[in-house]
Design an enzyme around this catalytic site. Structure first.
Site: not given
Ligand code: NAD
Length: 329
Positions: A122, A192, A196
């Site tokens: 993002k 995240e 902001h």
């Molecule tokens: P979340 O917190 O629900 O899940 C994160 C996952 O990553 C967990 O399963 C955790 O165990 C795993 N993880 C963390 N560290 C790790 C490591 N070192 N090795 C392996 N696995 C690891 O996260 P989420 O809410 O699903 O978000 C994921 C990402 O997607 C975020 O960075 C968020 O900003 C991004 N996102 C982007 C958009 C977009 O439109 N571009 C929209 C929503 C979310």
């Protein structure tokens, strides 16, 4: 003649990772064979059973507990990359700290892995770091698509399409509405987003305990209102030659207590036509579509496009504003 299915892995099995598994399950042209979280990984060449994987993750905290193929590991990403035969990974990982995703990309390069990688990064500063890997990715034989979620991603690509009507683009305004039933389902996304808010940053948000996040959300009635966010849509549109980054704004409202969207997600692209008329195109997402649908759908559409490039020997990094996503059947 049936074509070979694209073998897909998902890194991160939280909110987006689990949604990604659900999106992939009914598809015919791709097969979901690998998943990793912070404590473990699973590699099933015959295809992961999504219901089992989600149930185990939710009950025990890691897909590594899934029997018989699950493996518990403190370096799950590295172990999975080494053992799994995967064409492309979706990196559904938190980008905390802001350098994490770049470190993961470097890991793929240093292990000599070849294939397609897609992220839903993002922040502008995170995407800028990723772009610096251009040469290394090219040499490694990796086709990397960055900023391929909803925003940046789907809405940035829509802005590129909308811009085609204009001789000059004056403004790109992205406004998103996100509704989720509870913040715990998307911890990284919410942390995240908090980063902001005025008075917060990534370091503070990363170190907040769950209780502190809850206390903050209690004060705001579960609502996060975000303005002038540091979102990579600006850099992506500038690089695509649409307009200078200052003309791109991103903001939105996140309701962490109600799956109904607080407002309709849209992108407005204002410009001047060759005849001198000023006009605005608006692309609005359906209110029934969730954040997960609007992130995971495009991510896999870009993964498929990335695979087509990779097959033709085209490596390196591309943003969602440069390549058209393909539709995954
Ligand atoms: P979340 O917190 O629900 O899940 C994160 C996952 O990553 C967990 O399963 C955790 O165990 C795993 N993880 C963390 N560290 C790790 C490591 N070192 N090795 C392996 N696995 C690891 O996260 P989420 O809410 O699903 O978000 C994921 C990402 O997607 C975020 O960075 C968020 O900003 C991004 N996102 C982007 C958009 C977009 O439109 N571009 C929209 C929503 C979310």
């Amino acid at each position: 003649m049936s074509k070979k299915r694209i073998k897909i892995g998902v890194l991160g099995f939280g909110g987006l990772g689990q949604a990604a598994a659900r999106v992939l399950a009914p598809k015919q042209s791709v097969i979901h064979v690998a998943a990793a979280d912070q404590q473990g990984y699973i590699y099933q060449p015959e295809g992961i059973n999504v219901n089992e994987a989600i149930a185990v993750y939710q009950q025990q905290g890691s897909v590594g507990y899934l029997q018989p193929q699950g493996v518990l590991s403190e370096q799950s990403i590295q172990d999975l990359i080494k053992c799994a035969d995967v064409d492309g990974y979706f990196l559904a990982l938190p980008n905390l700290p802001n350098t994490f995703m770049v470190e993961v990309a470097r890991q793929f390069i240093s292990l000599g892995w070849r294939g397609v990688l897609v992220d839903a990064l993002k922040r502008t500063s995170a995407l800028a770091q990723m772009l610096e890997l251009q040469e290394d990715l090219q040499k490694a034989g990796i086709t990397y698509l960055t900023g391929c979620g909803a925003t940046p991603g789907l809405l940035t690509a829509a802005a590129v399409l909308a811009a085609q009507s204009y001789a000059e683009i004056h403004q790109v305004k992205i406004t998103f509405g996100v509704g989720i039933a509870n913040w715990e389902a998307y911890r990284a996304t919410i942390r995240e987003d908090i980063a902001h808010l005025p008075g917060y940053n990534l370091e503070i948000a990363k170190n907040m305990t769950d209780a502190e996040v809850e206390a903050l959300l209690e004060k705001t009635n579960g609502i996060l209102t975000l303005e002038n966010m540091e979102h990579a849509d600006d850099l992506m549109l500038e690089l695509a030659g649409i307009c200078p980054r200052e003309r791109v704004t991103v903001g939105g409202v996140v309701d962490t207590r109600n799956p109904k969207k607080p407002l309709s997600t849209n992108v407005q692209v204002t410009g001047r036509t060759f005849e001198g008329k000023i006009s605005t195109h608006t692309f609005t997402l359906g209110d029934e579509t969730s954040m997960a649908a609007n992130v995971c759908g495009p991510a896999f559409g870009y993964l498929k496009a990335g695979k087509a490039l990779h097959n033709r020997g085209i490596y390196g990094i591309f943003t969602a504003a440069e390549v058209m996503p393909q539709y995954v059947n």
